[in-house]
Motif scaffolding. Structure first.
Motif, PDB file in Angstrom:
ATOM      1  N   SER A 311      30.795  59.551  38.572  1.00 20.06           N
ATOM      2  CA  SER A 311      29.977  60.211  37.556  1.00 20.06           C
ATOM      3  C   SER A 311      28.515  60.202  37.972  1.00 20.06           C
ATOM      4  O   SER A 311      28.157  59.630  38.989  1.00 20.06           O
ATOM      5  N   PHE A 312      27.672  60.843  37.178  1.00 19.26           N
ATOM      6  CA  PHE A 312      26.230  60.921  37.382  1.00 19.26           C
ATOM      7  C   PHE A 312      25.870  61.433  38.788  1.00 19.26           C
ATOM      8  O   PHE A 312      25.213  60.743  39.576  1.00 19.26           O
ATOM      9  N   TYR A 324      26.447  60.046  44.041  1.00 19.85           N
ATOM     10  CA  TYR A 324      27.015  59.790  42.718  1.00 19.85           C
ATOM     11  C   TYR A 324      27.340  58.312  42.570  1.00 19.85           C
ATOM     12  O   TYR A 324      27.364  57.555  43.547  1.00 19.85           O
ATOM     13  N   LEU A 325      27.619  57.913  41.322  1.00 19.48           N
ATOM     14  CA  LEU A 325      28.052  56.560  41.016  1.00 19.48           C
ATOM     15  C   LEU A 325      29.577  56.512  40.998  1.00 19.48           C
ATOM     16  O   LEU A 325      30.226  57.461  40.570  1.00 19.48           O
ATOM     17  N   PHE A 339      28.182  48.882  39.980  1.00 20.86           N
ATOM     18  CA  PHE A 339      28.788  50.127  40.447  1.00 20.86           C
ATOM     19  C   PHE A 339      28.399  50.362  41.898  1.00 20.86           C
ATOM     20  O   PHE A 339      27.471  49.737  42.427  1.00 20.86           O
ATOM     21  N   ASP A 340      29.116  51.260  42.548  1.00 20.01           N
ATOM     22  CA  ASP A 340      28.806  51.660  43.917  1.00 20.01           C
ATOM     23  C   ASP A 340      28.076  52.994  43.910  1.00 20.01           C
ATOM     24  O   ASP A 340      28.341  53.859  43.064  1.00 20.01           O
ATOM     25  N   VAL A 357      25.286  51.668  48.761  1.00 21.99           N
ATOM     26  CA  VAL A 357      25.027  50.302  48.334  1.00 21.99           C
ATOM     27  C   VAL A 357      25.886  49.994  47.117  1.00 21.99           C
ATOM     28  O   VAL A 357      26.293  50.902  46.384  1.00 21.99           O
ATOM     29  N   SER A 358      26.167  48.729  46.893  1.00 27.31           N
ATOM     30  CA  SER A 358      26.767  48.272  45.652  1.00 27.31           C
ATOM     31  C   SER A 358      25.653  47.677  44.796  1.00 27.31           C
ATOM     32  O   SER A 358      24.915  46.792  45.258  1.00 27.31           O
ATOM     33  N   ILE A 359      25.508  48.167  43.576  1.00 25.25           N
ATOM     34  CA  ILE A 359      24.364  47.827  42.733  1.00 25.25           C
ATOM     35  C   ILE A 359      24.803  46.914  41.592  1.00 25.25           C
ATOM     36  O   ILE A 359      25.819  47.157  40.940  1.00 25.25           O
ATOM     37  N   GLU A 360      24.014  45.877  41.367  1.00 30.91           N
ATOM     38  CA  GLU A 360      24.279  44.939  40.275  1.00 30.91           C
ATOM     39  C   GLU A 360      23.099  44.951  39.312  1.00 30.91           C
ATOM     40  O   GLU A 360      21.940  44.897  39.730  1.00 30.91           O
TER      41      GLU A 360
END
Length: 439
Positions: A311-312, A324-325, A339-340, A357-360
């Protein structure tokens, strides 16, 4: 079947209709606390040194109240200080100033609305209340006492002078800016609407929908989400509006929701929830979605199917690139905690899309990444430690690098121009204010 909801396309051409009207009236309060000695008339042009001196001294720039202006006539000056009209008289920029005309520090300290970047219906998490293009900044100001929101303003970063675009009473939000076109969400008699402004005129975008939101703009074209009923969780389609048209036209439809569109000169991208069990975007661990890209020239939509939820979408990294996410195969609740971020070639199969990247993000505020030109930018907020802004080349030719100088702040969504990235930062117990970072 994955992506099956994007097949019905409306390609009709509608008759153009020029709309004029008055904006709702209000009064704007200068952002800076006091006025200085008035300088030369800005109709002859302020010097850069004089404008800089005003900002350093903490003086109030000229504030133009466009909300009381008649369409086609110059807006009034609220505080009688010199007025710089970005378009030379109509109150709207005809084109962005050259990027070299302003520096990243020109946005520093502008107070913005905090509520608009926190998660909460009816807005998508992380949608920042500001946008930048060239030396123009559009933003939702910090709210005044007694208001539920802030007013929407357009600032000339070369001089610090401003135009009022929408009063706080309309609850303006999610602004987007491209050249001389500004779009945003607002509330009109309790209804969610999208406004578009160009050449000193503001209009509400009409179309075959109950209400609309989530606008994005490129050139003279606006893409938005239209709700077919009054139900915020109900069926939505994607609509395209070209400035001067009578109304927006549907470019993608199908079962469930098609939402969160972005637009470039050649494509539109959006998230298709037709395969989702309940057909909509919500905080549901079973959510499924695909990214769909729509070719503006051929008017064909192509699903980019992957397992899980995507999405996004973001189209800012060149005409052949989509980011995208992604949440796959399982995703946390709330989803924006982790999310990645992926990126790929629009014309290639989605299974070849690369991981950026993987985002936290541990807790509010939730912040979405941004993509423009050669850079992808995002905020990391781990459960322990400070938030940080990161960048990586969109072609992934180098590893990610942290942007220095932003430690010890809460950080809110990056919004980039070609040369400046704007984000909001808040120290513990402080107000939310903008920071500019050179790109």
């Amino acid at each position: 079947m994955k992506g099956s909801g994007s097949g019905a396309l409306n390609t009709s051409r509608l008759k153009e209709e020029h709309q004029q009207g008055r904006a709702a009236g209000t009064t704007v309060v200068p952002i800076f606390p006091r006025r200085c000695h008035e300088g030369p008339s800005s109709r002859r042009g302020w010097s850069g040194l004089f404008a800089l001196a005003l900002l350093v001294a903490g003086c109030s720039p000229a504030v133009v109240d466009e909300s009381t202006a008649v369409v086609g006539e110059p807006p009034a000056v609220v505080d009688e200080s010199p007025t710089h009209l970005p378009d030379g008289g109509g109150g709207a920029p005809t084109e962005p100033p050259p990027p070299a005309a302003c520096g990243a520090s020109a946005v520093d300290g502008v107070a913005v609305l905090a509520l608009n970047v926190d998660m909460g219906a009816p807005e998508a998490p992380g949608a920042p209340p500001y946008a930048i293009d060239g030396c123009w900044l559009v933003y939702v100001a910090a709210r005044e006492a007694g208001d539920v929101s802030g007013a929407l303003k357009l600032r000339d970063l070369r001089t610090g002078e401003e135009l009022l675009l929408a009063p706080a009473a309309e609850v303006p939000r999610r602004p987007a800016l491209a050249g001389d076109v500004v779009v945003w969400e607002a509330t009109d008699n309790g209804t969610r609407v999208v406004r578009a402004r160009r050449g000193g005129q503001t209009e509400t975008i009409r179309g075959p929908f109950d209400h609309a939101g989530e606008p994005r703009v490129n050139g003279d074209a606006v893409v938005l989400t239209g709700w077919l009923t009054a139900d915020e969780k109900g069926d939505t389609d994607v609509f395209l509006y070209e400035i001067g048209q009578a109304e927006a036209v549907q470019i993608a439809s199908g079962p469930g929701q098609q939402r969160f569109p972005d637009i470039s000169a050649t494509h539109v991208a959006f998230a298709d929830f037709s395969e989702d069990p309940d057909g909509r975007f919500d905080e549901d661990a079973r959510d499924l979605a695909d990214i769909v890209v729509y070719d503006r020239r051929t008017r064909r939509a192509t699903p980019r199917s992957r397992e899980g939820k995507q999405s996004f979408p973001m189209l800012g990294a060149g005409e052949r690139v989509v980011a995208y996410l992604e949440w796959a195969p399982l995703h946390p609740e709330p989803k924006f905690g982790q999310f990645d971020l992926r990126i790929g070639d629009i014309a290639a199969p989605a299974d070849g899309d690369a991981m950026v990247v993987s985002i936290e993000q541990a807790g509010l505020p939730y912040v979405l990444p941004a993509v423009r030109g050669e850079l992808v930018e995002w905020v990391q907020r781990p459960a322990e430690g400070d938030a940080s802004l990161w960048r990586r080349p969109a072609d992934l030719s180098a590893p990610a690098a942290e942007v220095p100088g932003l430690s010890a702040f809460e950080l809110f969504g990056p919004s980039p121009s070609a040369t400046i990235t704007v984000l909001a930062a808040r120290s513990p117990g402080g107000e939310l204010a903008l920071r500019g970072v050179a790109r």
